[in-house]
Design a protein around this motif. Structure first.
Motif, PDB file in Angstrom:
ATOM      1  N   PHE A 172      94.060  45.485  15.931  1.00  0.00           N
ATOM      2  CA  PHE A 172      94.975  44.346  16.109  1.00  0.00           C
ATOM      3  C   PHE A 172      96.402  44.834  16.386  1.00  0.00           C
ATOM      4  N   GLU A 173      96.812  45.889  15.698  1.00  0.00           N
ATOM      5  CA  GLU A 173      98.162  46.419  15.914  1.00  0.00           C
ATOM      6  C   GLU A 173      98.318  46.956  17.332  1.00  0.00           C
ATOM      7  N   THR A 174      97.333  47.728  17.775  1.00  0.00           N
ATOM      8  CA  THR A 174      97.399  48.297  19.127  1.00  0.00           C
ATOM      9  C   THR A 174      97.451  47.189  20.176  1.00  0.00           C
ATOM     10  N   ALA A 175      96.654  46.139  19.955  1.00  0.00           N
ATOM     11  CA  ALA A 175      96.571  45.057  20.935  1.00  0.00           C
ATOM     12  C   ALA A 175      97.768  44.115  20.862  1.00  0.00           C
ATOM     13  N   GLY A 176      98.490  44.172  19.761  1.00  0.00           N
ATOM     14  CA  GLY A 176      99.599  43.235  19.594  1.00  0.00           C
ATOM     15  C   GLY A 176      99.115  41.809  19.392  1.00  0.00           C
ATOM     16  N   ILE A 177      97.998  41.704  18.718  1.00  0.00           N
ATOM     17  CA  ILE A 177      97.366  40.395  18.513  1.00  0.00           C
ATOM     18  C   ILE A 177      97.040  40.268  17.031  1.00  0.00           C
ATOM     19  N   THR A 178      97.070  39.051  16.509  1.00  0.00           N
ATOM     20  CA  THR A 178      96.721  38.869  15.101  1.00  0.00           C
ATOM     21  C   THR A 178      95.314  38.295  14.991  1.00  0.00           C
ATOM     22  N   PHE A 233      86.880  39.848  19.997  1.00  0.00           N
ATOM     23  CA  PHE A 233      86.944  40.967  19.048  1.00  0.00           C
ATOM     24  C   PHE A 233      85.528  41.460  18.798  1.00  0.00           C
ATOM     25  N   THR A 234      85.347  42.788  18.721  1.00  0.00           N
ATOM     26  CA  THR A 234      84.036  43.319  18.324  1.00  0.00           C
ATOM     27  C   THR A 234      84.220  44.360  17.225  1.00  0.00           C
ATOM     28  N   VAL A 272      89.561  44.929  20.751  1.00  0.00           N
ATOM     29  CA  VAL A 272      90.147  43.632  21.094  1.00  0.00           C
ATOM     30  C   VAL A 272      90.038  43.489  22.605  1.00  0.00           C
ATOM     31  N   LEU A 273      89.463  42.390  23.051  1.00  0.00           N
ATOM     32  CA  LEU A 273      89.200  42.144  24.468  1.00  0.00           C
ATOM     33  C   LEU A 273      89.978  40.912  24.903  1.00  0.00           C
ATOM     34  N   VAL A 274      90.676  41.018  26.019  1.00  0.00           N
ATOM     35  CA  VAL A 274      91.555  39.932  26.453  1.00  0.00           C
ATOM     36  C   VAL A 274      91.266  39.580  27.906  1.00  0.00           C
ATOM     37  N   LYS A 275      91.021  38.302  28.141  1.00  0.00           N
ATOM     38  CA  LYS A 275      90.883  37.836  29.520  1.00  0.00           C
ATOM     39  C   LYS A 275      92.267  37.821  30.144  1.00  0.00           C
ATOM     40  N   GLU A 276      92.411  38.442  31.280  1.00  0.00           N
ATOM     41  CA  GLU A 276      93.737  38.578  31.886  1.00  0.00           C
ATOM     42  C   GLU A 276      94.371  37.224  32.139  1.00  0.00           C
ATOM     43  N   ALA A 312      92.369  47.090  22.969  1.00  0.00           N
ATOM     44  CA  ALA A 312      92.346  48.104  21.909  1.00  0.00           C
ATOM     45  C   ALA A 312      90.913  48.514  21.644  1.00  0.00           C
ATOM     46  N   VAL A 313      90.710  49.776  21.354  1.00  0.00           N
ATOM     47  CA  VAL A 313      89.447  50.245  20.778  1.00  0.00           C
ATOM     48  C   VAL A 313      89.814  51.349  19.803  1.00  0.00           C
TER      49      VAL A 313
END
Lengths: 391, 131
Positions: free
Chosen positions: A269-275, A369-370, A383-387, A234-235
């Motif tokens: 957070f909503e876009t990424a589906g992460i809390t 997160f940044t 939101v940044l996620v390692k695959e 997400a950005v």
């Protein structure tokens, strides 16, 4: 990753960053160095890049970086959004890759600022000359007024500000590209020269020089270029709404307090589906020590008021519950405005890939997160996620 | 006799002193200085209004270094700046005569000397003093 269409996913596949600090040269020299490092990091040449976005707060034209890098004919977009420039550049590049079906983009941010605090002109902000003539057009007093109120509302001890500075200079001292590499104790930070109460000399970041570049790739191309690409889950960019407390405000609304940082973080957070409680490493805009405290609460990374105990417990240190500003943040790196937001993403990318240049967050963090925030009331969060993180 | 002001449009009157804000007919919001549209609801039906002259300190700080130009002063001394809650709006301004404040402290509006022009005229701005 879940069953989402990989063609609509954008990944960070390479990064380059100059040393931050004073620089006696042209800002675009720094930008070129960062861009060439980023290309080398993922093993491609400028000819393979089909889209670019650049940002600076200075007078040079980022889109003219093609004169240094090569006249390949690629579209190059320039953005200029103050402290949020890096986040906006990243968002523009991501959206461009997806909307136009392109594969590889370079994002660059750079600046080489003169010494001292930024001098702002009231007219540029639509305020009368009286505001500057009476000494209120000062960014540092705004930071002080904002944290004074926040600490009061949430019952946080002013000594917490010293813990923020201690942490920043501790991590800066371990980072080879940071500007301020000398540790500062809590007591030193609290007892140094008062600038704007309650903020002392060791509680502010200063404008300086630096450049950061990132290579983004869409879909399966990312996995051809990088062994462990970092998904830009997400950005999100948001502007201020009624009730926000922004710099250069002769008045505030007495109603509900809002903030573009609250809105941008929530959307990300909503876009990424992460809390927020899943985040394992974060970068927050820490233009002053108070800003890190406020932004922990506004982004939802902690409850408002929890910061006092949190800093005492070491929650935000490298081995704590949620490591924050692991490269020393703006406090230790200074703020070349165009580069600062991309420095954050570069640091989190390296932390997630296990190749931090300074102190490494232990236990293989997978979700980062940044957050950038700046005048005239805008914020961008990623939101940044390692695959493989969710598999 | 008129008094020299940093910007006359900030003031509804100078004797007694009162700040000029504006009120939105649509949402009721008050802003300072007076504006021709409402940033809260984007309405354009706004009119000038004299703001309350007493309130409480909402936040405060000290200005310990001399700001860069266009700041003007005869001789710099550290001073206080704060936001004062006037009820309908929170206004930023100088806090006068001391540099230690408490959030919630009652204050009232006053004129304050800002600087002296080359011809000797004293220019005034507004500030708030403890009650």
């Amino acid at each position: 990753m879940s069953g989402a269409n990989i063609d609509n996913e954008v990944y960070i596949v390479g990064g380059g960053m100059t040393e931050f600090g004073r620089f006696d040269g042209e800002d675009q020299e720094l930008a070129e160095q960062a861009m060439r490092e980023a290309l080398a990091d993922c093993g491609i040449t400028w000819n393979e890049v089909d889209f670019a976005v650049g940002g600076t707060n200075g007078e040079t034209k980022p889109d003219n970086m093609v004169a240094r890098m090569g006249l390949t004919g690629l579209p190059f977009i320039t953005v200029k959004n103050g402290c949020a420039t890096g986040g906006v550049a990243l968002m523009t590049a991501r959206n461009g890759l997806i909307a136009e079906g392109r594969d590889v983009a370079v994002v660059v941010g750079y600046d080489n600022h003169a010494r001292g605090a930024f001098a702002a002109s009231p007219a540029r902000y639509g305020i009368g000359g009286w505001y500057g003539e009476t000494g209120m057009m000062v960014t540092t007093s705004y930071f002080a007024l904002k944290i004074k109120r926040y600490l009061h509302e949430h019952g946080i001890d002013e000594r917490t500000l010293g813990y923020v500075s201690e942490k920043a200079f501790d991590y800066g001292s371990a980072h080879p590209l940071a500007w301020r590499r000398k540790p500062v104790s809590v007591e030193e930070a609290l007892e140094s020269d008062m600038i704007n109460a309650p903020l002392t000399r060791f509680m502010f970041c200063s404008p300086d020089a630096g450049a950061v570049a990132l290579v983004l790739a869409r879909g399966k191309r990312a996995f051809e270029l990088c062994e462990n690409p970092i998904r830009l889950a997400a950005v999100e960019l948001r502007g201020r709404r009624p009730g926000s407390f922004e710099v250069f405000s002769p008045w505030l609304s007495p109603g509900e307090r809002t903030s573009p940082s609250i809105d941008a973080a929530k959307a990300a957070f909503e876009t990424a589906g992460i809390t927020a409680d899943q985040v394992q490493v974060a970068q927050l805009q820490d233009t002053d020590s108070g800003a890190e405290i406020i932004h922990l609460g506004e982004t939802g990374l902690c409850a408002n008021g929890e910061q006092g105990a949190g800093y005492l417990n070491g929650d935000y240190k490298i081995d704590g519950r949620l490591p924050v500003n692991t490269d020393g943040g703006c406090l230790a790196n200074g703020e070349p405005v165009g580069a600062s937001g991309l420095r954050q993403v570069h640091e989190v990318m390296r932390q997630l890939q296990g190749r931090a240049l300074g102190q490494q967050v232990p236990n293989n963090p997978r979700i980062g997160f940044t957050h950038v925030y700046g005048a005239p009331g805008i914020s961008a969060c990623t939101v940044l996620v390692k695959e493989g993180a969710n598999s | 006799m008129s008094i020299e002001l940093v910007d006359a449009s900030l003031f509804a009157s100078t004797d007694p002193v009162a700040l000029q804000g504006s009120a939105c007919a649509s949402c009721g919001a008050h802003v300072f200085p007076a504006a021709t549209s409402c940033p809260m609801c984007a309405g354009v039906d706004v009119s000038n209004v004299a703001l309350p002259t007493e309130g409480t300190v909402w936040s405060w700080t000290t200005q310990n270094f001399a700001p860069k130009a266009p700041f003007r002063t005869d001789e710099f001394h550290p001073f206080s700046i704060g936001y004062v809650d006037l009820g309908s709006v929170i206004v930023e301004g100088w806090l006068l005569h001391k540099t230690e404040w408490v959030i919630g402290e009652p204050v009232r509006l006053a004129l304050a000397k800002a600087w002296t022009n080359d011809d000797g005229t004293v220019v005034h701005t507004y500030g708030f003093e403890a009650i």
